[in-house]
Design a protein around this motif. Sequence first.
Motif, short mmCIF file in Angstrom:
data_model
loop_
_atom_site.label_atom_id
_atom_site.label_comp_id
_atom_site.label_asym_id
_atom_site.label_seq_id
_atom_site.Cartn_x
_atom_site.Cartn_y
_atom_site.Cartn_z
N LYS A 815 0.35 -0.96 0.32
CA LYS A 815 -0.08 0.29 0.40
C LYS A 815 0.92 1.10 -0.05
CE LYS A 815 -3.90 -0.38 2.56
NZ LYS A 815 -4.94 -0.27 3.65
N LYS A 819 1.04 4.48 -2.82
CA LYS A 819 0.81 5.89 -2.31
C LYS A 819 1.94 6.49 -2.81
CE LYS A 819 -1.31 5.29 1.79
NZ LYS A 819 -1.04 5.76 3.62
N ARG A 845 -0.46 -6.90 -5.95
CA ARG A 845 -1.06 -6.41 -4.95
C ARG A 845 -2.60 -7.66 -4.99
NH1 ARG A 845 -3.06 -0.82 -3.60
NH2 ARG A 845 -4.34 -1.81 -1.91
#
Length: 1214
Positions: A815, A819, A845
């Motif tokens: 994650k 970002k 992912r």
Amino acid sequence: MTSTPSFSSFPDFSANTEAGPSKSDSHTAITSFGSFPELIEPKRSSRRSRSPPDFREERKSRRIDDEAYKKGSSKRDKYDDGREKNRKDRDKRVKDESERYKERRRDRSKSRDRYKYRDRDRSTDRNRGNERDRSAERRYKEDRRRREREQALNLIRGEEDTKLDRSKRKEEKWEKKEDGMAWYESVGKVKNVQEDEIPPSNSFFCDTVGDRDAVKYGSTSSSSAPRYYREGKNRVLGLNEGLRIVYSRDRTEKGVEIAPMGRPYVPRYNSRQARSAASEHLQRILLQSTNDQGPFNPFANYLHFEIKRNDQAIDLPSYRDIHQNQDEDDGLVAIQAAIGSYSTLEEEVRKETIAIEGFLREHPDNIERWIDYSRLHLKLSPESSNQNQSERSNKTRAEAEVTLSILSRALDASEKNFNSSKLHLAYLKAAEEFWAIEKVTNRWKNVLRELGERGNSEIEMMDLWLGYIAWREGHGFAGQGGGVDEVVEVYEECITRLKGNGVAVDVQAREENMVYLFLRAALFLKQAGYTERALASFQALIEITFFKPDHLRQPSGITLTHDSFDKALGEFEKFWDTGAPRIGETGSKGWQNTTSNLVSIPKVTQSLHHSSEDPFERWLEAETHAETIYTLPGRATDLDTEVEDDPYHVILFSDIRPFLFNIISPIVRLQLIYAFLTFLGLPFTPPDSTSSSPATNDPHLSWTLAHNPKKRHLFWPSRQGQRKLPWQTVGGEPMDPERSRGLESPFESPVKCWSQDRSTLLGKKDKWFTDLGSVDIAGLDIDLIRNAFSLLRPLVPDPAFTLANFAFEAAVSPKGAVKLAKSILVSDRDNLLLWEGYARLEKQRGNFAAARTVYITALQAAVAHRKDGLVTEDELDLWAGWSEMEFEMAEDVRALEVVSLAVGSGQDRLSDYSVPDRMPTPPAPIALLKARQHYSSISHTLSPSQLLLKSLYSYLIDGIEPTRTFLLNHLASLPPSSPEAEQTLQLLTKILYLHSSRHASPASLSRSTLEIALSSFPNNTSFLSLYLYGELGGRVYGRIQRLISDLTSNRENNGGLTIYLWAIWAQGVSSHRTFWDANGTGSERVRLTLDKAVNSTTGKCSAALWILYIEFEVLMGRYNNAKQLCYRAVTSLGGCKALYLLPFSKSLRSHYTLRELKDWSELILERGIRIRIPFENYFDNSLDEGLLEDLPKDEDLKDDELGFLTQREIAKPY
């Protein structure tokens, strides 16, 4: 059931035979699943008995017992009479002996003389009898050998022999009928028929069932006689009939041994050196067939062996006779004429020595021939028979002295030879085998000074300096004056000489050498415990190279002089003394962007909680905790009570100034950045680097495995939780239990070495190989690496560096990587490669829909901003990445749509493909035709993206065979061992793996391709792992062992450290079933590979290999071996702190005495290894006199006894 059932083979039963146990009431057969022979039912008696059926057998057995008792009673009476007679004789002999003994005592002197002469006479008579017996036996053997030699010569000469073969007559004499039962099925078989009613069987029969032991072990047992004989009398098809088989593979386990008439050669002397030398010289013997046999007919139904016999006998003398007749020499000449001439290895070495001596007299300045001549005598060494000539080393002092004498002659032969660095390196390498450490060190210093004054080239001097550094870090580390400080001084001197050599002919080569030496020095300091100084040196070099203020920069095209660089160093010293944040630290902005307003950032400290009560283990916990917390260089203004007494925590500018130098080449500057990533523990390599590059196999640069226990744990197979079953039942039928592969996927290898690209940087773990995972970053400083990436990313224009940053963040947190990608794309929205990396992060992912949307959005923008309608390489990368994702997901129709869209047809409808519920439809035939025409037109100079698109189109339309042929043809057009060739092979193996995992395909298809790939890139662990996975799936381990043996042997394709590490893991995986067993063969394979690795030239310099070996012995419970390896490790690699801490670990602490651990602590201080926590804080390092208090109190020790015991305790364990 009294025995374990066997079920390895099932014979064919006839229709009228009933399977199952016998129906006989009197006997019960033992159950066997291997073979059920036909049992003959007992004949039914014609006379009907009037007795009840229950008493017939009882009366019969009683009658048999009575008869046996009567016979036994008579035997017992005879036996008792014999015993009584023997007793009387024995008493009489005892009485006679006592009387003779009394007579001998009356006259002792005469009896002694009588005994002496009588014993001598008896021994003489006994020896004469033995000589007579031996002479008779010798005559018999000589006659038999003479007859056999006569038969061999007659067969070789092609003469007739009318004698009937004695072995054939013996076979006819003992010929019996066939019973059709395997020998191992007859063991334990209960007879249920009358013995006189069983028909006789032959001594020889056709075994239709088979030997299960031969299938299990690969050959028959050598401890028992075989149950079959060769029908051809040990003859070999194609050889002369006089040559027969002596031993076959089932005895020697190596091959077939041939000798005249099958008589083995018995050497007169047992020479180990001669056997090893002869094994290297073995060649195939080809003989001409006799003319009487005629030409060979391949269409014949059978082969006829015509045995020629001759009644004539030749009186050949014994081979033991001293005086030989000339007839025997004639026989040897005939045999040599039939077999052919040959020469031994000693003769070959002698001939080669004479030839080289003559050549060197005429060409004394040929350096290569001198070096070959110095290694020529090593061919006769047994340990060097399987080694390459360049890898052979001196195993004994005598061999080293011979090498030194030859090389001394070479150095004195001419002035050119004395200036040769190769000759000096070979001389010093041989001297290191037996010279004293101080003598070798002084010789190194003299050679460096002498050749430096003579003005040798930088390349030759660099080889000498690297050899000297390797000596000082290895065995020369423990000499007088050795230690960490002395090795660091050698690095400083070498870098200083390279800086002060004036204007270089090749500036880039000099700067590359200095960057390599600088990285070696930093890693040496880090492994010795001086982490702050090593990191400070990198920080200073990067700051002064990339973040120099503008007024200190030279205009483009003007080289920075030595004076201007010293001026820049003076300015940088002021910046260093301010204590401002440097690269990698929180708040760092670079030298040129740093302001005077400094804000101190408080350091977060963690408290230490001890988990052990042992003082040595508590010290190790405190030392490890301090190393983890205090990794950054300290400042003089820091107020920390924990490190205020540590003189090495605060780094002054004078500590790092000798390591700083100027770099002006752009390529070398990029290499400096990747060298910093290597220092931080990341596996990223510069672009266009292959798996065969020297940096990937350098043991001095591979340091992360030695400090990552989680990754080392992956080298050993997991313990099997369930109990092993000897057999299992499937459908009511017993059979062998199912064996697990031992490798769930080929991507589990902890050794990662291949050509890095986007598919490996940001690949999905269960689909393909990945460069970085969560296990790889265990123990690294995450904040330091993040800060370094954020400061260096704007300096590197290559998007591959940014993708490497994405890969690191994905290993830490997927994650967080997304970002980071979004934050970077905000400021650089036109970079299509960053969009492609962002899509790969979503695919990693598992968000395939989001990744597909990112691809479509980026491609729409790329199509809209095309210039002159030309497709850029970045846009092709997007098409290739999208099609590769669909192909990995097994969406062949979607992948075909993307490949067709990349040609240009239908790109105006890209938005339709982003609909979530859209069903894929095959492209129209006209679209497929356009795609074929387009991909056929780009046959030359294919980029990686074009190659991927064309390969996928060929696979989806034509199949796997045409795709494989196309990629192999493209590989033939590329330079061998180039980055493009390795990437092509990686693409081909990936397509083959995904194809074989979805469709049934022959194993030879992937195997042949991987063998081609390994022949060019033997260090590529992706090829090796795929090969291992395929062979384990077929439960065939012979090819795996042959591959590992070829790779780890010292030959031309020796891959070094990478190959050894992969071989250790592969041996553990392939033998996982017996790895954890007591005295299992699996652990022994791993041990042999580890031992070969640490004894190799590259392996003995690797701390990771030594730690793996020690941990392996601890797992196997061999703690004494682990202790010995600890001493060997610090001898070969004296500057590695991790090796010195192993005796204090929990696994080995209980196996060391108090005195031994204190000796280890003294050794750490003596060699200059940096420790942060003093030993005195946890235990007293002085000699413990309490070790002598356990002596008995009722005895007073003398001074010499007390001194002996004291010295004995001090000398332990040395």
